[in-house]
Design an enzyme around this catalytic site. Structure first.
Site, PDB file in Angstrom:
ATOM      1  NE  ARG A 240      15.009 -11.773   3.670  1.00 32.82           N
ATOM      2  CZ  ARG A 240      14.942 -12.818   4.493  1.00 32.82           C
ATOM      3  NH1 ARG A 240      13.806 -13.114   5.091  1.00 32.82           N
ATOM      4  NH2 ARG A 240      16.000 -13.547   4.741  1.00 32.82           N
TER       5      ARG A 240
ATOM      6  CG  LEU B 126      16.891  -3.039  11.787  1.00 29.47           C
ATOM      7  CD1 LEU B 126      16.550  -3.423  10.363  1.00 29.47           C
ATOM      8  CD2 LEU B 126      16.523  -4.146  12.756  1.00 29.47           C
ATOM      9  CG  ASP B 127      14.192  -0.319  11.435  1.00 26.25           C
ATOM     10  OD1 ASP B 127      14.047  -0.235  10.205  1.00 26.25           O
ATOM     11  OD2 ASP B 127      13.739  -1.260  12.100  1.00 26.25           O
TER      12      ASP B 127
ATOM     13  NE  ARG C 131      21.301 -11.596   6.128  1.00 24.04           N
ATOM     14  CZ  ARG C 131      20.014 -11.388   6.407  1.00 24.04           C
ATOM     15  NH1 ARG C 131      19.334 -10.513   5.738  1.00 24.04           N
ATOM     16  NH2 ARG C 131      19.415 -12.061   7.360  1.00 24.04           N
TER      17      ARG C 131
ATOM     18  CG  ASN D 244      12.745   1.419   5.897  1.00 27.85           C
ATOM     19  OD1 ASN D 244      11.918   0.783   5.231  1.00 27.85           O
ATOM     20  ND2 ASN D 244      12.945   1.161   7.181  1.00 27.85           N
TER      21      ASN D 244
ATOM     22  CB  SER E 205      -0.983  -0.003   1.180  1.00 29.09           C
ATOM     23  OG  SER E 205      -0.308   0.150   2.404  1.00 29.09           O
ATOM     24  CG  ASN E 206       3.598   2.748   2.999  1.00 30.14           C
ATOM     25  OD1 ASN E 206       3.370   3.937   3.202  1.00 30.14           O
ATOM     26  ND2 ASN E 206       3.445   1.811   3.930  1.00 30.14           N
TER      27      ASN E 206
ATOM     28  CG  HIS F 212      10.614   1.463  11.532  1.00 26.74           C
ATOM     29  ND1 HIS F 212      10.730   0.100  11.371  1.00 26.74           N
ATOM     30  CD2 HIS F 212      10.514   1.675  12.864  1.00 26.74           C
ATOM     31  CE1 HIS F 212      10.722  -0.482  12.551  1.00 26.74           C
ATOM     32  NE2 HIS F 212      10.590   0.444  13.478  1.00 26.74           N
TER      33      HIS F 212
ATOM     34  CB  SER G 243      10.314   7.395  11.360  1.00 23.40           C
ATOM     35  OG  SER G 243       9.912   7.580  12.697  1.00 23.40           O
TER      36      SER G 243
HETATM   37  C1  GAR Z   1       3.985  -0.613   6.713  1.00 22.99           C
HETATM   38  O1  GAR Z   1       3.277  -0.380   7.904  1.00 22.99           O
HETATM   39  C2  GAR Z   1       5.450  -0.264   6.910  1.00 22.99           C
HETATM   40  O2  GAR Z   1       5.657   0.845   7.739  1.00 22.99           O
HETATM   41  C3  GAR Z   1       5.962  -1.516   7.559  1.00 22.99           C
HETATM   42  O3  GAR Z   1       5.320  -2.565   6.886  1.00 22.99           O
HETATM   43  C4  GAR Z   1       4.050  -2.113   6.410  1.00 22.99           C
HETATM   44  C5  GAR Z   1       3.969  -2.401   4.922  1.00 22.99           C
HETATM   45  O4  GAR Z   1       2.686  -2.162   4.429  1.00 22.99           O
HETATM   46  N1  GAR Z   1       7.389  -1.613   7.442  1.00 22.99           N
HETATM   47  C6  GAR Z   1       8.171  -2.231   8.333  1.00 22.99           C
HETATM   48  O5  GAR Z   1       7.740  -2.783   9.329  1.00 22.99           O
HETATM   49  C7  GAR Z   1       9.637  -2.199   7.992  1.00 22.99           C
HETATM   50  N2  GAR Z   1      10.411  -2.664   9.091  1.00 22.99           N
HETATM   51  P1  GAR Z   1       2.459  -2.028   2.856  1.00 22.99           P
HETATM   52  O6  GAR Z   1       3.090  -3.260   2.208  1.00 22.99           O
HETATM   53  O7  GAR Z   1       0.960  -2.024   2.715  1.00 22.99           O
HETATM   54  O8  GAR Z   1       3.096  -0.758   2.406  1.00 22.99           O
END
Ligand code: GAR
Length: 202
Positions: free
Chosen positions: A91, A144-145, A65, A107, A13-14, A109, A136
């Site tokens: 990942r 990470l993050d 990896r 990214n 969705s993002n 998060h 964020s």
């Molecule tokens: C979103 O909430 C994003 O912030 C999160 O996964 C979801 C993806 O939704 N990301 C993380 O947790 C990254 N560590 P989407 O596939 O519908 O965009």
């Protein structure tokens, strides 16, 4: 025009919010959506939007990896991206990979970083008794993050909230925040974006 690659693992969705924002006078365009999971729902959504898609399935490189990241890098480079957006890409990327995209990989998060790096962010915010939660957008660095925060959106945590209600309320703000940050980032503007914009006090 900046070329944007979007990496996903799930519903995307993002990714859809980012792709839909890159129209008209926007300084960037989506050039490919890549998923590490062939079953990611976002792949069909990308195709429906007319965006090229690719799959680099991490399960084809068990315990390797570097091999996975080598193919991911080669696939990405085939589309010559200026900017790489991780959008629900689940990942962990090594330092060797992130270094190749330093300063041009973003990214999103689902926490108010630096709080709650990693997984289960909604449950952790609830368990901590936080009054607010958020998401964020940050530049991706080796840790990470981590990496400079380029935007945040916050929501109040209400009585009766569950990880699911928080996640869904936050997701609609993610869809506003990430495009707002990308639009600025594409012209080299790293000034943080904060949502919602507070109303001036009358
Ligand atoms: C979103 O909430 C994003 O912030 C999160 O996964 C979801 C993806 O939704 N990301 C993380 O947790 C990254 N560590 P989407 O596939 O519908 O965009």
């Amino acid at each position: 025009m900046k070329r944007v690659a979007i990496l996903i693992s799930g519903g995307g969705s993002n990714m859809v919010a980012l792709a839909n924002s890159m129209i008209g006078d926007h300084p960037a365009r989506p050039v490919v959506v890549i998923s590490n999971d062939p079953k990611a729902g976002g792949l069909a959504k990308a195709r429906n939007l007319g965006i090229a898609t690719a799959i680099v399935d991490h399960r084809e490189y068990p315990n390797d990896r570097n091999a996975f990241e080598g193919v991911l890098h080669a696939t990405l480079e085939g589309y010559k991206p200026d900017i790489v957006c991780l959008a629900g890409f689940m990942r962990i990327l090594t330092e060797g990979f992130t270094a190749r995209y330093e300063g041009r990989m973003l990214n999103i998060h689902p926490s108010l970083l630096p709080k709650y790096k990693g997984l289960h962010t909604h449950a952790r915010a609830l368990e901590a008794g936080d009054a607010e939660h958020g998401c964020s957008v940050h530049e991706v660095t080796a840790a990470l993050d981590d990496g400079p925060v380029l935007g945040q959106a916050r929501i109040a945590i209400e009585d009766g909230d569950t990880p699911d209600t928080l996640a869904s309320r936050l997701l609609s703000l993610e869809h506003q925040l990430y495009p707002a940050v990308l639009r600025r980032f594409a012209i080299g503007d790293r000034a943080p974006v904060y949502l919602p914009i507070s109303e001036p006090i009358p």
